[in-house]
Structures are given as C-alpha cells and as structure tokens.
Write a protein that holds these residues in place. Sequence first.
Motif, PDB file in Angstrom:
ATOM      1  N   ARG A  80       0.750  -1.113  -0.397  1.00  0.00           N
ATOM      2  CA  ARG A  80      -0.087   0.099  -0.110  1.00  0.00           C
ATOM      3  C   ARG A  80       0.899   1.285  -0.030  1.00  0.00           C
ATOM      4  O   ARG A  80       1.830   1.544   1.019  1.00  0.00           O
ATOM      5  CB  ARG A  80      -1.391   0.134   1.384  1.00  0.00           C
ATOM      6  CG  ARG A  80      -2.117   0.851   1.243  1.00  0.00           C
ATOM      7  CD  ARG A  80      -2.778   0.996   2.473  1.00  0.00           C
ATOM      8  NE  ARG A  80      -4.071   1.968   2.056  1.00  0.00           N
ATOM      9  CZ  ARG A  80      -5.064   1.682   3.451  1.00  0.00           C
ATOM     10  NH1 ARG A  80      -4.661   1.611   4.050  1.00  0.00           N
ATOM     11  NH2 ARG A  80      -5.688   2.702   2.582  1.00  0.00           N
ATOM     12  N   VAL A  81       0.547   2.517  -0.932  1.00  0.00           N
ATOM     13  CA  VAL A  81       1.170   3.227  -0.730  1.00  0.00           C
ATOM     14  C   VAL A  81       1.513   4.351   0.792  1.00  0.00           C
ATOM     15  O   VAL A  81       0.163   5.065   0.095  1.00  0.00           O
ATOM     16  CB  VAL A  81       1.054   3.880  -1.830  1.00  0.00           C
ATOM     17  CG1 VAL A  81       1.721   5.925  -2.069  1.00  0.00           C
ATOM     18  CG2 VAL A  81       0.902   3.641  -3.735  1.00  0.00           C
ATOM     19  N   ILE A  82       2.146   4.183   0.878  1.00  0.00           N
ATOM     20  CA  ILE A  82       2.121   5.648   2.651  1.00  0.00           C
ATOM     21  C   ILE A  82       2.423   7.254   2.244  1.00  0.00           C
ATOM     22  O   ILE A  82       1.496   7.547   2.965  1.00  0.00           O
ATOM     23  CB  ILE A  82       2.868   4.783   3.540  1.00  0.00           C
ATOM     24  CG1 ILE A  82       3.115   3.889   3.654  1.00  0.00           C
ATOM     25  CG2 ILE A  82       3.675   6.063   4.369  1.00  0.00           C
ATOM     26  CD1 ILE A  82       4.078   2.696   4.474  1.00  0.00           C
ATOM     27  N   THR A  83       3.139   7.517   1.130  1.00  0.00           N
ATOM     28  CA  THR A  83       3.376   8.739   0.654  1.00  0.00           C
ATOM     29  C   THR A  83       3.788   8.639  -0.674  1.00  0.00           C
ATOM     30  O   THR A  83       4.050   8.026  -1.414  1.00  0.00           O
ATOM     31  CB  THR A  83       4.084   9.775   1.707  1.00  0.00           C
ATOM     32  OG1 THR A  83       4.019  10.826   1.806  1.00  0.00           O
ATOM     33  CG2 THR A  83       5.818   9.441   1.565  1.00  0.00           C
ATOM     34  N   VAL A  84       3.867  10.297  -0.791  1.00  0.00           N
ATOM     35  CA  VAL A  84       3.912  10.048  -2.376  1.00  0.00           C
ATOM     36  C   VAL A  84       4.552  11.571  -1.952  1.00  0.00           C
ATOM     37  O   VAL A  84       4.511  13.136  -1.698  1.00  0.00           O
ATOM     38  CB  VAL A  84       2.845  10.667  -3.573  1.00  0.00           C
ATOM     39  CG1 VAL A  84       3.773  11.289  -4.595  1.00  0.00           C
ATOM     40  CG2 VAL A  84       2.445   9.422  -3.275  1.00  0.00           C
ATOM     41  N   GLU A  85       6.375  11.156  -2.866  1.00  0.00           N
ATOM     42  CA  GLU A  85       6.664  12.642  -2.860  1.00  0.00           C
ATOM     43  C   GLU A  85       7.719  12.857  -4.008  1.00  0.00           C
ATOM     44  O   GLU A  85       7.509  12.131  -4.748  1.00  0.00           O
ATOM     45  CB  GLU A  85       7.488  11.951  -1.513  1.00  0.00           C
ATOM     46  CG  GLU A  85       8.780  11.243  -1.956  1.00  0.00           C
ATOM     47  CD  GLU A  85      10.048  11.012  -0.356  1.00  0.00           C
ATOM     48  OE1 GLU A  85       9.224  10.606   0.836  1.00  0.00           O
ATOM     49  OE2 GLU A  85      10.709   9.499  -0.668  1.00  0.00           O
ATOM     50  N   TRP A  86       8.402  14.662  -3.500  1.00  0.00           N
ATOM     51  CA  TRP A  86       9.673  14.875  -4.722  1.00  0.00           C
ATOM     52  C   TRP A  86      11.161  14.253  -4.521  1.00  0.00           C
ATOM     53  O   TRP A  86      11.495  14.432  -3.026  1.00  0.00           O
ATOM     54  CB  TRP A  86       9.706  16.004  -5.458  1.00  0.00           C
ATOM     55  CG  TRP A  86       8.517  16.445  -6.060  1.00  0.00           C
ATOM     56  CD1 TRP A  86       6.981  16.487  -5.113  1.00  0.00           C
ATOM     57  CD2 TRP A  86       7.953  16.227  -7.299  1.00  0.00           C
ATOM     58  NE1 TRP A  86       6.221  17.467  -6.222  1.00  0.00           N
ATOM     59  CE2 TRP A  86       6.790  16.847  -7.467  1.00  0.00           C
ATOM     60  CE3 TRP A  86       8.498  15.430  -8.398  1.00  0.00           C
ATOM     61  CZ2 TRP A  86       6.030  16.142  -8.319  1.00  0.00           C
ATOM     62  CZ3 TRP A  86       8.108  15.548  -9.542  1.00  0.00           C
ATOM     63  CH2 TRP A  86       6.954  15.775  -9.689  1.00  0.00           C
ATOM     64  N   LEU A  87      12.609  14.033  -4.995  1.00  0.00           N
ATOM     65  CA  LEU A  87      13.575  13.587  -4.554  1.00  0.00           C
ATOM     66  C   LEU A  87      13.872  14.913  -5.145  1.00  0.00           C
ATOM     67  O   LEU A  87      13.522  15.421  -5.785  1.00  0.00           O
ATOM     68  CB  LEU A  87      14.081  12.214  -5.379  1.00  0.00           C
ATOM     69  CG  LEU A  87      13.084  10.776  -5.280  1.00  0.00           C
ATOM     70  CD1 LEU A  87      14.167  10.223  -6.152  1.00  0.00           C
ATOM     71  CD2 LEU A  87      13.452  10.708  -3.530  1.00  0.00           C
TER      72      LEU A  87
END
Length: 88
Positions: A80-87
């Motif tokens: 399950r995807v916990i968070t979405v971020e930018w590197l």
Amino acid sequence: MSRHDLTRHAAVRQQQRCIPPLVVDWLLSYGRRDPSSGAVKVRFDRRGRRELAREVGERAVSLMSKYLNAALVVDRDTDRVITVEWLH
C-alpha cells in the motif's frame, strides 16, 4: 485515479504535490525498490526509465519527464502506498 491502493495521507500528498496517478502507476510498475526503515522507497533509476520508454514510448516519457523525480514510500507487507514525494 490510480488503480493502486493509497492511504488517505498518500492521496492527499499526491494531490498537494501535483503528481499524476499515471506516475504512481509507472513507479509501481517500473520503479526501483529500496528498503527504507520498515517500508520500501520506490523511485525511477536508469534501468526503470529505459523499460518505461520501451513500454510506453520515448515521446510519452519525454513529455512526462518532469515527474520522473517523484518517489513513493510503500508498506513492505501490504504494498500500500504510504506517501508520495519529490526527490531532491
């Protein structure tokens, strides 16, 4: 919307950070998975980008290139995807 299971937090962060659902799908299908403190960080590496370009075409990858610095944090057990971020 993405066909993958996102936590409420991940869905909010995806929207706040303007990362399209298609990019989440691409990350889950072609991203490199690295262990990260009880979870898995998923990001594009050179190999994943090449595979993606072979599958969807160079033109599509080129048009979406600004999103290829996105990453996901995924639960190791449930995927399950916990968070979405930018590197950075």
